[in-house]
Design an enzyme around this catalytic site. Sequence first.
Site, mmCIF file in Angstrom:
data_model
loop_
_atom_site.group_PDB
_atom_site.id
_atom_site.type_symbol
_atom_site.label_atom_id
_atom_site.label_comp_id
_atom_site.label_asym_id
_atom_site.label_seq_id
_atom_site.Cartn_x
_atom_site.Cartn_y
_atom_site.Cartn_z
ATOM 1 N N CYS A 41 0.862 -1.184 0.000
ATOM 2 C CA CYS A 41 0.000 0.000 0.000
ATOM 3 C C CYS A 41 0.898 1.234 0.000
ATOM 4 C CB CYS A 41 -0.914 0.011 1.215
ATOM 5 S SG CYS A 41 -2.246 1.234 1.069
ATOM 6 N N CYS A 77 -0.033 4.197 1.721
ATOM 7 C CA CYS A 77 -0.399 5.185 2.751
ATOM 8 C C CYS A 77 0.678 5.408 3.814
ATOM 9 C CB CYS A 77 -1.732 4.842 3.398
ATOM 10 S SG CYS A 77 -1.721 3.298 4.316
ATOM 11 N N CYS A 119 -3.897 6.244 0.135
ATOM 12 C CA CYS A 119 -3.352 4.958 -0.302
ATOM 13 C C CYS A 119 -2.903 4.952 -1.761
ATOM 14 C CB CYS A 119 -4.383 3.858 -0.056
ATOM 15 S SG CYS A 119 -4.782 3.679 1.692
ATOM 16 N N LYS A 135 -12.378 -4.936 2.084
ATOM 17 C CA LYS A 135 -11.792 -4.078 3.116
ATOM 18 C C LYS A 135 -12.675 -2.849 3.277
ATOM 19 C CE LYS A 135 -7.728 -1.431 4.396
ATOM 20 N NZ LYS A 135 -6.300 -1.168 4.180
ATOM 21 N N ARG A 155 -11.021 7.622 3.653
ATOM 22 C CA ARG A 155 -10.714 6.616 2.625
ATOM 23 C C ARG A 155 -11.983 6.067 1.968
ATOM 24 N NH1 ARG A 155 -5.565 6.649 3.954
ATOM 25 N NH2 ARG A 155 -4.640 5.638 5.768
ATOM 26 N N GLU A 208 -16.449 -7.738 -5.037
ATOM 27 C CA GLU A 208 -15.015 -7.442 -4.888
ATOM 28 C C GLU A 208 -14.187 -8.734 -4.816
ATOM 29 O OE1 GLU A 208 -13.081 -4.993 -5.069
ATOM 30 O OE2 GLU A 208 -14.108 -3.137 -4.560
ATOM 31 N N LYS A 251 -11.707 -7.770 6.018
ATOM 32 C CA LYS A 251 -11.088 -6.924 7.029
ATOM 33 C C LYS A 251 -11.965 -5.723 7.337
ATOM 34 C CE LYS A 251 -7.149 -3.953 7.547
ATOM 35 N NZ LYS A 251 -6.284 -3.105 6.809
ATOM 36 N N TYR A 266 -2.723 -9.453 15.942
ATOM 37 C CA TYR A 266 -1.642 -8.997 16.817
ATOM 38 C C TYR A 266 -1.530 -9.902 18.047
ATOM 39 C CZ TYR A 266 -2.125 -4.970 13.781
ATOM 40 O OH TYR A 266 -2.192 -4.165 12.671
HETATM 41 C C1 PBG Z 1 -2.763 0.019 4.693
HETATM 42 C C2 PBG Z 1 -3.335 -0.812 5.779
HETATM 43 C C3 PBG Z 1 -4.116 -0.407 6.868
HETATM 44 C C4 PBG Z 1 -4.290 -1.546 7.653
HETATM 45 C C5 PBG Z 1 -3.670 -2.598 7.002
HETATM 46 N N1 PBG Z 1 -3.102 -2.119 5.841
HETATM 47 C C6 PBG Z 1 -4.593 0.927 7.270
HETATM 48 C C7 PBG Z 1 -5.675 1.585 6.542
HETATM 49 O O1 PBG Z 1 -6.226 1.101 5.570
HETATM 50 O O2 PBG Z 1 -5.947 2.724 6.953
HETATM 51 C C8 PBG Z 1 -5.010 -1.598 8.954
HETATM 52 C C9 PBG Z 1 -4.559 -2.657 9.887
HETATM 53 C C10 PBG Z 1 -4.992 -2.497 11.283
HETATM 54 O O3 PBG Z 1 -5.776 -1.595 11.653
HETATM 55 O O4 PBG Z 1 -4.531 -3.295 12.103
HETATM 56 N N2 PBG Z 1 -3.701 0.559 3.828
#
Ligand code: PBG
Length: 327
Positions: A119, A121, A129, A194, A216, A232, A247, A312
């Site tokens: 990504c 970002c 992003c 996502k 976003r 998607e 996610k 995590y």
């Molecule tokens: C990058 C990305 C994000 C997360 C994973 N890859 C942040 C976002 O989209 O703002 C989030 C992971 C998390 O919150 O643990 N785009």
Amino acid sequence: MDLTIRPRRLRSSETLRKMVRETRMDKSSLVYPMFVTEGENIKEEISSMPGQYRYSVDRMGEKLEELMDAGVNSVMFFGIPDKKDEMGTMAYARDGIVQKAFAQAKRHLPGMYLIGDVCMCEYTSHGHCGILKGNDVDNDKTLECLAKTALSQVQAGADMVAPSDMMDGRVGAIRRILDTNGFAHIPIMAYSVKFASAFYGPFREAADSAPAFGDRKTYQMDFHNRREALREAALDVGEGADIVMVKPAMAYGDLIREIKDHVQVPVASYSVSGEYAMVKAAAKMGWLSQERMICEMAACAFRAGTDIYLTYFAKELAGYMDRGLIG
Ligand code: PBG
């Protein structure tokens, strides 16, 4: 009482409960997301994610070894560069932070499976992003940067790439660049479903990647939608995704199940930073049991159809599996 059918019969002992258990979990399904940062001798706690750290490349080995000792053999790296620019060029620099982390991990811990989050970002000065056109992200221009980023990660040592940007067509663009550079064997795990979610808050603190303006919502999905989620996922599979992801995980168990029922590839789900922060906060207040929350959240994800669980709490879960609290 004349009761022929008594579900309680199968709950009468731990042995029997485990014998008839429907959802079985395994450490090989766990992936630990990890932040690597520029600098030396850094192990810096993320304030909204107590117990999680940003590691410099010279210190990340401690964490990787701890994970391997616990039986967690897969990690996903997020890079935190020391300089950001409009175009996010450090995302694909040969000596970029995540590239250095892959090279080092591959050299010193060949048994660890390395996944790269792809990504822009973390690398753009504006925190979006992709590449901006006015106040929005230019989809097609961004594809080239994402493809270059994926390729540079694989060249540095990544075993798998995971695009998380939500641009249209990025799986296809990444597949093409990998294939034409001799990496046809490298799988793509697409963050297909996502959502634009409040649950990424702590991550954005960790990666210093909050958008400088706006949000976003023009690229991440609206959380009210389920048919769009199926669309998607199907699109990404069509473009060559080997694994699709949902996610966040916790508030989206319904969609993990639906995606699992609709695609023929493995399904991943990502228990994100905000889920971690909620568990930690409630446990700290003494309101809920941390280990029981972690187990129930993981069991939900797997019951819903998760094959690969990014969390995590990977090390904690591995420990709970060893102790028979879950599994
Ligand atoms: C990058 C990305 C994000 C997360 C994973 N890859 C942040 C976002 O989209 O703002 C989030 C992971 C998390 O919150 O643990 N785009």
